[in-house]
Design an enzyme around this catalytic site. Structure first.
Site, PDB file in Angstrom:
ATOM      1  N   GLY A 225       0.822  -1.207   0.000  1.00  0.00           N
ATOM      2  CA  GLY A 225       0.000   0.000   0.000  1.00  0.00           C
ATOM      3  C   GLY A 225       0.853   1.252   0.000  1.00  0.00           C
ATOM      4  O   GLY A 225       2.016   1.233  -0.417  1.00  0.00           O
ATOM      5  N   SER A 226       0.299   2.323   0.507  1.00  0.00           N
ATOM      6  CA  SER A 226       0.974   3.626   0.453  1.00  0.00           C
ATOM      7  C   SER A 226       2.052   3.740   1.523  1.00  0.00           C
ATOM      8  O   SER A 226       2.046   3.017   2.528  1.00  0.00           O
ATOM      9  CB  SER A 226      -0.047   4.751   0.648  1.00  0.00           C
ATOM     10  N   THR A 229       0.543   4.875   5.003  1.00  0.00           N
ATOM     11  CA  THR A 229      -0.099   3.780   5.739  1.00  0.00           C
ATOM     12  C   THR A 229       0.929   2.747   6.174  1.00  0.00           C
ATOM     13  O   THR A 229       0.836   2.178   7.267  1.00  0.00           O
ATOM     14  CB  THR A 229      -1.193   3.120   4.884  1.00  0.00           C
ATOM     15  N   GLY A 230       1.939   2.500   5.337  1.00  0.00           N
ATOM     16  CA  GLY A 230       2.989   1.550   5.690  1.00  0.00           C
ATOM     17  C   GLY A 230       3.711   1.928   6.966  1.00  0.00           C
ATOM     18  O   GLY A 230       4.042   1.066   7.798  1.00  0.00           O
ATOM     19  N   GLU A 247       5.566  -3.390   1.147  1.00  0.00           N
ATOM     20  CA  GLU A 247       5.805  -3.047  -0.264  1.00  0.00           C
ATOM     21  C   GLU A 247       5.011  -1.783  -0.506  1.00  0.00           C
ATOM     22  O   GLU A 247       3.778  -1.791  -0.545  1.00  0.00           O
ATOM     23  CB  GLU A 247       5.357  -4.199  -1.165  1.00  0.00           C
ATOM     24  N   CYS A 281       2.422   0.614  -8.593  1.00  0.00           N
ATOM     25  CA  CYS A 281       3.515   1.263  -7.867  1.00  0.00           C
ATOM     26  C   CYS A 281       4.791   1.349  -8.680  1.00  0.00           C
ATOM     27  O   CYS A 281       5.597   2.248  -8.482  1.00  0.00           O
ATOM     28  CB  CYS A 281       3.759   0.559  -6.540  1.00  0.00           C
TER      29      CYS A 281
END
Length: 476
Positions: A225-226, A229-230, A247, A281
């Site tokens: 994800g982003s 958020t990671g 990732e 991504c």
């Protein structure tokens, strides 16, 4: 005979049972704004039930052989293939990508399961004498929480599930609230092939992710994800010292040297910049073109991209479906506003028109300054900055300047020169004369803020294992 799924009703999968919740919600078809079917909204008690089932199943599943797991995963892969048409239609309904691209993703899912399970995980004998043996072996972690994004919900769910289960773990999948449908069906399809509790899936809203990362019975989180958020995921996992693989986002540069055959590479560059409406991504997101060929290259790139159809993913020949959700659509509109506020020059597009779905026509920005938002930010929308370069050291510096480092590519007929440039790029994947090549047997991950750890390949599988060193002495 593989089971045939119906794709009209959607349930949680807990302990090999299809379960519902008191509260439900609807995803939205991004092509027309219509409500997709209802899905469960899982609460803490649903996750507690699932983690207990996963913990119980782990005791037995961890003792199975790699060959037993390989066979079960292979049968599941065959069943996915047998239901490919239903999965592809559902993926286009929930994600928005054209049916052709959905079919490719579903096809990759089944083949990647088999690719991952072809990898052998062997013990590493460090020392072997008459008196003792020292061995490094790899043991499963326990219960894995797989948090899946909305851009590739089938392939990325399958990658996390197969990696976890093949290495002897049990797994609970948390799909994106935007795209829960295929992931619920993947878990439902797994029921005949795996013991209860090995593969489960819970649909939910934004509150479910933190429940996963906080839960003391989940041993690892695999998150795609982003970057923002990671970082939250990692902070939450630290409370229970969960293992974590991240990732995250990228802002991939591609460097085009002056000796390329422009007509040959333009279609490749165009597609590799705009697949899935640029919501990938590792798509090309910054295009550096040598000044000697810049004008011709830009003109031909614009001409090619103009031929790519924008429309509903179910329509024939559509290349650009809608972006996936209103949040992403609004972010793109905000980024597009910088074209005016920063006085940027467009070579194609530049505006977002009102429509029933979240449609954005492809946009190309002509030689914006490096400091502009369209260069600095990952758009996750079809807007591509194209910039001039002349000096190798300088363009490498520009390519490496950002805090992201997921992928990058170099294009040149001079292979030695291209490889020399590629060796200097700071990213987890570097391609020469291609971009976005992937394999289930090759590790994939990011440098810098683009992630931690890798998925896929042997290294990816080992991320689902504990390293254990055994000192085996034959006498005392």
């Amino acid at each position: 005979m593989a089971p045939q799924l119906e794709f009209s009703t959607f349930s949680n999968v807990i302990n090999n049972q299809l379960t519902q919740t008191t509260e439900t919600r609807h995803g939205i078809n991004p092509a027309n704004g219509e409500l997709n079917p209802p899905v469960p909204v899982s609460a803490q008690n649903d996750l507690d039930t699932a983690t207990k089932a996963a913990r119980d199943a782990f005791k037995t599943w961890a003792k199975t052989s790699f060959e037993e797991r390989r066979q079960a995963l292979g049968a599941w892969a065959d069943a996915i293939e047998a239901n490919a048409e239903g999965f592809a239609r559902t993926l286009t309904m929930e994600q928005g990508k054209p049916l052709t691209q959905s079919s490719v993703e579903v096809g990759m899912a089944s083949s990647w399961i088999k690719g991952l399970t072809s990898i052998e995980i062997k013990n590493n004998v460090i020392e072997e004498t008459e008196d003792r043996t020292v061995v490094q072996r790899y043991t499963p972690l326990g219960v894995v929480g797989a948090i899946v994004p909305w851009n590739f919900p089938v392939l990325l769910a399958v990658g996390k599930i197969a990696s976890a289960v093949y290495t002897g773990n049990t797994v609970i999948v948390k799909p994106s609230p935007f795209t829960p449908y295929c992931d619920l069906k993947l878990a439902e399809l797994a029921i005949p092939f795996f013991p209860p509790g090995v593969i489960q899936c819970l649909s939910g809203d934004d509150s479910l992710g933190p429940m996963f990362t906080d839960h003391h019975e989940i041993d690892k989180i695999s998150f795609t994800g982003s970057i923002i958020t990671g970082k939250r995921v990692m902070a939450s996992c630290a409370k229970t010292l969960k293992r974590v693989t991240l990732e995250l986002g990228g802002n991939d540069p591609a460097i085009i040297c002056e000796d390329v055959d422009i007509d040959t590479i333009i279609p490749k560059i165009g597609i590799l910049s705009y697949l899935c409406s640029s919501q990938i991504c590792m798509m090309i997101k910054r295009l550096y073109v040598h000044e000697k060929i810049y004008d011709e290259f830009l003109e031909k790139l614009v001409g090619f991209v103009k031929t790519l159809k924008v429309g509903n993913g179910t329509e024939a020949d559509t290349f650009f479906g809608p972006v996936q959700n209103k949040m992403q659509f609004d972010k793109a509109k905000d980024l597009f506003s910088s074209i005016t506020t920063e006085n940027l020059q467009t070579a194609l597009g530049g505006t977002i028109e009102d429509s029933t779905g979240y449609y954005i026509h492809p946009t190309i920005i002509n030689n914006p300054p490096e400091t502009s938002r369209v260069v600095q930010e990952e758009p996750f929308a079809p807007i591509l900055p194209v910039m001039k370069w002349s000096d190798e050291d300088e363009v490498v510096g520009r390519a490496n300047a950002l805090e992201t480092g997921l992928g990058s590519s170099v294009w040149s007929k001079d292979f030695e020169r291209a490889t020399h440039i590629a060796d200097q790029l700071q990213s987890g994947s570097v391609w020469v004369n291609s971009h976005f090549d992937l394999s289930p047997t090759a590790p994939f991950g990011g440098h810098k803020n683009s992630g931690m750890g890798v998925e896929w390949g042997l290294n990816g599988l080992l991320g689902y294992c504990n390293s254990q060193t055994q000192w085996l002495k034959k006498s005392f």
